[in-house]
Motif scaffolding. Structure first.
Motif, PDB file in Angstrom:
ATOM      1  N   ILE A 210       0.837  -1.201   0.000  1.00  0.00           N
ATOM      2  CA  ILE A 210       0.000   0.000   0.000  1.00  0.00           C
ATOM      3  C   ILE A 210       0.872   1.251   0.000  1.00  0.00           C
ATOM      4  O   ILE A 210       0.593   2.233  -0.694  1.00  0.00           O
ATOM      5  CB  ILE A 210      -0.952  -0.010   1.215  1.00  0.00           C
ATOM      6  N   GLU A 211       1.949   1.210   0.759  1.00  0.00           N
ATOM      7  CA  GLU A 211       2.846   2.366   0.812  1.00  0.00           C
ATOM      8  C   GLU A 211       3.452   2.654  -0.560  1.00  0.00           C
ATOM      9  O   GLU A 211       3.523   3.806  -1.003  1.00  0.00           O
ATOM     10  CB  GLU A 211       3.958   2.096   1.829  1.00  0.00           C
ATOM     11  N   SER A 212       3.899   1.603  -1.252  1.00  0.00           N
ATOM     12  CA  SER A 212       4.479   1.790  -2.585  1.00  0.00           C
ATOM     13  C   SER A 212       3.439   2.294  -3.575  1.00  0.00           C
ATOM     14  O   SER A 212       3.716   3.153  -4.430  1.00  0.00           O
ATOM     15  CB  SER A 212       5.086   0.473  -3.081  1.00  0.00           C
ATOM     16  N   VAL A 213       2.221   1.777  -3.483  1.00  0.00           N
ATOM     17  CA  VAL A 213       1.148   2.221  -4.378  1.00  0.00           C
ATOM     18  C   VAL A 213       0.867   3.705  -4.171  1.00  0.00           C
ATOM     19  O   VAL A 213       0.685   4.468  -5.129  1.00  0.00           O
ATOM     20  CB  VAL A 213      -0.118   1.376  -4.148  1.00  0.00           C
ATOM     21  N   ASN A 214       0.838   4.140  -2.916  1.00  0.00           N
ATOM     22  CA  ASN A 214       0.579   5.556  -2.624  1.00  0.00           C
ATOM     23  C   ASN A 214       1.677   6.443  -3.195  1.00  0.00           C
ATOM     24  O   ASN A 214       1.417   7.546  -3.716  1.00  0.00           O
ATOM     25  CB  ASN A 214       0.457   5.776  -1.120  1.00  0.00           C
ATOM     26  N   GLN A 215       2.945   5.989  -3.091  1.00  0.00           N
ATOM     27  CA  GLN A 215       4.045   6.761  -3.658  1.00  0.00           C
ATOM     28  C   GLN A 215       3.882   6.919  -5.161  1.00  0.00           C
ATOM     29  O   GLN A 215       4.037   8.020  -5.705  1.00  0.00           O
ATOM     30  CB  GLN A 215       5.385   6.073  -3.357  1.00  0.00           C
ATOM     31  N   ALA A 216       3.540   5.821  -5.809  1.00  0.00           N
ATOM     32  CA  ALA A 216       3.387   5.870  -7.260  1.00  0.00           C
ATOM     33  C   ALA A 216       2.205   6.747  -7.659  1.00  0.00           C
ATOM     34  O   ALA A 216       2.295   7.552  -8.593  1.00  0.00           O
ATOM     35  CB  ALA A 216       3.205   4.458  -7.810  1.00  0.00           C
ATOM     36  N   THR A 217       1.088   6.610  -6.939  1.00  0.00           N
ATOM     37  CA  THR A 217      -0.111   7.387  -7.275  1.00  0.00           C
ATOM     38  C   THR A 217       0.148   8.881  -7.117  1.00  0.00           C
ATOM     39  O   THR A 217      -0.259   9.689  -7.964  1.00  0.00           O
ATOM     40  CB  THR A 217      -1.274   6.956  -6.374  1.00  0.00           C
TER      41      THR A 217
END
Length: 729
Positions: A239-246
């Motif tokens: 989830i943390e990586s997804v938020n960074q990408a988003t």
């Protein structure tokens, strides 16, 4: 001293075959120390090849006798005897010989492992074959609590009445007293010793091994807990990586929406890969734990059982198995790497690099068993390259960091390291391993990813001298892949070696890296001589005699065109220019003909200046053509307008001298490579004809030459019936 197993300690699992889920029948021990019924194993072996242990999936190599050659688990047999005795000692159990006498007293035959009524016991003690058997009354057995007391006597299969009381160390077999007189007489070939003399030693060795098992099992248990912790963290980390990408992609608006979906998909796929990797690692540890724990149980049973013959017979096998399990390289540390999203391009510059925006990388899901290393035969003193292709557990290419890859090349003596360099390709999915060996001989290349050897590592790398062929294509013969008097070679658009054979009248195409034949098609003409390729990959073949001319073929061998004008009388070598024009050497006219793509004559070159033209190479950047004059022992250079520019070479054996020059080709720097038919030398001259060096000296009357894209010169060895590839740069 470990405590003895008693009736109260008995667990049904010790008596049950994991395959049929019934009590063992003739239990046999696999090399991995798991036990199954003999019949169950025989049936299992018919269903799969290679055979795997049904419990731990370890591949099993059966003895020559098959399942019958496996060792019997006498400890399990005696457990079954113990259970049978306790059950048979109760009321209502019939005699196992006459099936009667349920209510009378019974006795147990230790040798036969059977209950008998009083009448059968009396007869049993009188028969010659059984009168020596040990028979114990039921009331004695009822009071017995120690399983180790129930031991069947072991008899020699050859001398039926003789107990096995000796162990032949030379044959690794239990033998009887009679065997020590006949088949195992003490001497140079046999060394029989009493079982009791070596049983204690084997027990001690197993006890020492067992002292190392528990700490190892504890490490594995702790590692399994860590795997569970890391698996639980995956969701929050994802989830943390997804938020960074988003957050990053929100600044790129509509143009980046497609790329955003791609990156998010990569992240999810990567984390799934990490999860699979952690699960796979966990399963490996669980498997190792299970096998080691099982081996520990087996060894403890063997040690505590105090059956000397059993410990002697099975001890060495158990020792090898436990030693092997303890030496297994099991990764007990879950991978700690986290997938990170990286900004590769700033917002202001994104228009030029949309396809390169963001990259998802992780080394957690690299599977070393799916990574591949391609090695090419290296040459001493020249920079050589091996290639590492990294992949995940599904065989898909995956990027790894520089820190995750290591390579070490050691020399023939094993103690000298050759400096290596790593160079990333395809964003870290491919790694070039560069090294320059200083001596010839067998080297060893170890390639590791994440401190684990990739499949096949370490690799044998044989370094050759500069004068040695690194690949030899073909051998004398008529079969596909064989050659008979190859005259010329060319390189097609894919970098493969095209070979023209005179005797077999055909063209064969070989892989330049391995020398494997890729395709073959016939040329239905006599007098074949020269070949070349155009920029579209089409093949041109010359022939002299009645079927003279130049023929144009597709890559698949389809005849596309035939050029046989009257002014082309005895064509030999041919070269094709980028615009489709052709230059052919004509032996009869002692000149070269420059032709249009349709075969019409543009001009004749070299008339009166050539004696015996054979092969041609064209330097289009300078507008020059190099012609080997076989009889004049020199190379003559013309421009494409037909003007003589210069020539070099004279007959002789010394450096820079020629002796029946045949094949000629050019390298990218304009240097001229020339082969001598008479003495086998392949020499290199500068663009102006100055001698530079000798590549090699062949023994097969070299004719045509060609240079591969990766820097090997291919030589058609006419009398050697092969094509040899030499390292050129």
């Amino acid at each position: 001293m470990a405590s003895k197993m008693t009736s109260g300690d008995l667990d049904e699992q010790f008596l049950t075959c994991p395959l049929c889920m019934l009590h063992f029948r003739d239990p046999r021990v696999l090399p991995c120390l798991h036990t199954f019924c003999r019949e169950c194993l025989q049936e299992w072996a018919t269903k799969q090849q290679p055979l795997e242990c049904p419990t731990c999936r370890t591949q099993v190599s059966l003895p020559d006798q098959g399942v019958d050659g496996l060792k019997t688990n006498f400890y399990v047999n005696n457990l079954l005897d113990f259970v049978a005795v306790k059950k048979g000692a109760g009321p209502g159990v019939p005699c196992q010989v006459c099936e009667g006498g349920q209510d009378g007293d019974k006795s147990w035959c230790v040798d036969c492992a059977a209950w008998m009524c009083d009448l059968c016991t009396t007869v049993h003690r009188k028969l010659p074959g059984t009168k020596e058997h040990e028979v114990v009354p039921a009331e004695v057995l009822k009071a017995e609590k120690d399983v180790s007391k129930f031991q069947r006597k072991r008899h020699c299969h050859k001398h039926k009445n003789q107990e096995l009381v000796f162990y032949c160390e030379s044959c690794n077999a239990l033998v009887c007293t009679a065997c020590t007189v006949v088949d195992h007489r003490p001497g140079n070939d046999h060394n029989p010793v009493e079982v009791s003399g070596i049983a204690d030693d084997k027990k001690d060795k197993l006890r020492q091994l067992l002292s190392h098992v528990d700490p190892r099992l504890k490490e594995m248990q702790d590692a399994l807990k860590e795997f569970d912790k890391e698996t639980m963290k995956l969701d929050s980390s994802r989830i943390e990586s997804v938020n960074q990408a988003t957050s990053y992609f929100q600044h790129l608006a509509d143009l980046l929406q497609k790329r955003e979906r791609e990156i998010l998909s990569q992240i999810d796929a990567t984390y799934r890969g990490i999860g699979r990797t952690l699960e796979s690692q966990k399963e490996a540890v669980e498997s190792g734990f299970s096998r080691l724990a099982s081996a520990r149980t087996f060894c403890r049973q063997a040690v505590d059982y105090e059956n000397e013959m059993h410990i002697v017979e099975i001890g060495e096998q158990a020792q090898r198995t436990v030693e092997g399990l303890l030496l297994e390289r099991v990764n007990l540390k879950p991978e700690q790497d986290k997938v990170q999203f990286s900004e590769r391009v700033s917002v202001t510059d994104f228009k030029n690099d949309v396809e390169r925006l963001g990259v998802v990388s992780s080394t957690v899901n690299v599977d070393v068993s799916k990574c591949r290393v391609v090695t090419k035969t290296p040459v001493v003193g020249l920079e050589c390259t091996s290639v590492l292709e990294t992949a995940d557990e599904e065989g898909q290419a995956v990027a790894v960091s520089r820190e995750a890859v290591s390579a070490c090349l050691t020399g023939p003596k094993g103690n000298t390291a050759v400096p290596t360099q790593l160079r990333a390709k395809d964003e870290g999915r491919v790694w070039e391993i560069l090294y320059t060996p200083e001596v010839t001989g067998r080297h060893r290349l170890e390639v590791m990813v994440k401190d684990r050897d990739v499949t096949g590592s370490p690799f044998d790398v044989v370094v050759r001298s500069r004068e040695s062929a690194v690949i030899t294509i073909g051998s004398e013969g008529n079969e596909e892949g064989q050659l008979k008097k190859p005259l010329d070679v060319a390189i097609d658009g894919d970098g493969n070696v095209v070979v023209l054979e005179q005797v077999n009248r055909r063209v064969q195409v070989f892989d330049a890296g391995r020398g494997n034949v890729l395709k073959c098609f016939p040329i239905d003409n006599d007098g074949l001589f020269g070949t070349g390729t155009d920029s579209n990959g089409n093949l041109f073949v010359t022939s002299f005699g009645e079927s003279y001319g130049i023929r144009k073929y597709s890559q698949e061998g389809e005849l596309l065109a035939t050029f046989n004008p009257e002014y082309l009388r005895h064509p030999l070598g041919v070269a094709v220019l980028q615009d489709g024009r052709m230059v052919a050497a004509d032996k009869q006219q002692k000149s070269c003909l420059l032709l249009q793509p349709d075969g019409s004559l543009i001009r004749e070159i070299g008339k009166g200046q050539l004696q015996d033209p054979w092969f041609i190479a064209v330097d289009q950047s300078r507008g020059l053509m190099f012609v080997t004059d076989n009889r004049a022992h020199k190379v003559v250079v013309f421009d494409l307008e037909g003007n003589l520019k210069f020539s070099f070479g004279k007959r002789g054996p010394n450096r820079g001298e020629l002796n029946g020059p045949t094949g000629v080709t050019l390298d990218p720097a304009g240097n001229v490579i020339v082969a001598n038919k008479a003495d086998g030398r392949v020499q290199v001259f500068g663009p102006d004809g100055t001698y530079l060096r000798t590549v090699t000296t062949t023994r097969g009357a070299p004719h045509g030459l060609a240079l591969t894209p990766d820097g090997y010169v291919a030589v058609a060895c006419y009398t050697g019936h092969c094509v040899e590839l030499y390292r050129y740069k």
